[in-house]
Design a protein around this motif. Structure first.
Motif: not given
Length: 230
Positions: A196-214
């Motif tokens: 989660q300290e890696n910007f690209m990976e954290r950005a991926y998580l953010d977008e995944l959460a959005k797409q999962l509609r969490l």
């Protein structure tokens, strides 16, 4: 294809890999003990070493990444379901006036439904491994080889090959979530894999959460359970 059995073996075997990062042996064979290192795990000697090798291949060279702690160590797929259940239950309880229902997480389902959950979770793990953009052709071949040694199922091999070679697309990953509980499990599994300290990976998580509609509250509960797990 028996994704459920493969995924459970993969998560449980992470205990050996975790031991290499903490410097503590597990006594489970050639993959454990001081000094064996990631290379020893990738050599695939013994059942758990094979699984840890596959997990190590997914992790790539990220030797400093914090692994999934108790999620991996204390029971594999069932433990993942337990954490998702707790997070989902806590979130439901915080929703004033909302109907309460028993969360149908992977640890509480009959085999056929658990298999669907397992496929979604494995898809999430493979995608999360690509989130830093550094899975090259050699690493893809290594990952495929390790998974083949775990389960030489032609259908599973083809599925994995397809997933590894897809462009990373959080929307495509999220489409595997057929229920809110599946979405929660997929996000939790992704949390286990990323830095989660890696910007690209954290950005991926953010977008995944959005797409999962969490729901933001559910996402917070899932991250809290992940922290409690180690």
């Amino acid at each position: 294809m028996n994704t459920r059995g493969l995924l459970d073996q993969l998560l449980k075997s992470g205990q050996d890999l975790l031991a290499q990062h903490t410097g503590k042996g597990t006594g489970s064979g050639a993959g454990s003990g001081l000094g064996a290192g990631l290379g020893g795990l990738l050599s695939g000697v013994g059942g758990k070493a094979l699984g840890a090798g596959a997990l190590g291949a997914l992790l790539g060279n990220k030797k400093t990444r914090k692994l999934g702690g108790k999620v991996i160590t204390y029971g594999g797929l069932a433990a993942l379901g337990v954490l998702a259940y707790k997070a989902y239950g806590n979130w439901q309880a915080s929703q004033a006036g909302a109907p309460q229902r028993e969360p149908q997480t992977v640890d509480r389902l009959p085999a056929a439904e658990a298999e669907l959950h397992s496929q979604a979770v494995l898809r999430a793990l493979v995608a999360a491994a690509k989130a830093d953009g550094h899975v090259d052709e050699r690493e893809r071949e290594l990952i495929e080889g390790e998974f083949t040694r775990l389960d030489n199922d032609a259908e599973l091999r083809q599925w994995l090959h397809t997933e590894l070679n897809k462009p990373l697309d959080p929307a495509d990953v999220a489409r595997a979530a057929q229920t809110p509980e599946m979405a929660a499990e997929m996000y939790l599994a992704s949390l286990m894999m990323v830095d989660q300290e890696n910007f690209m990976e954290r950005a991926y998580l953010d977008e995944l959460a959005k797409q999962l509609r969490l729901d933001p509250g559910l996402r917070q509960e899932l991250e809290a359970q992940r922290q409690l797990a180690g």
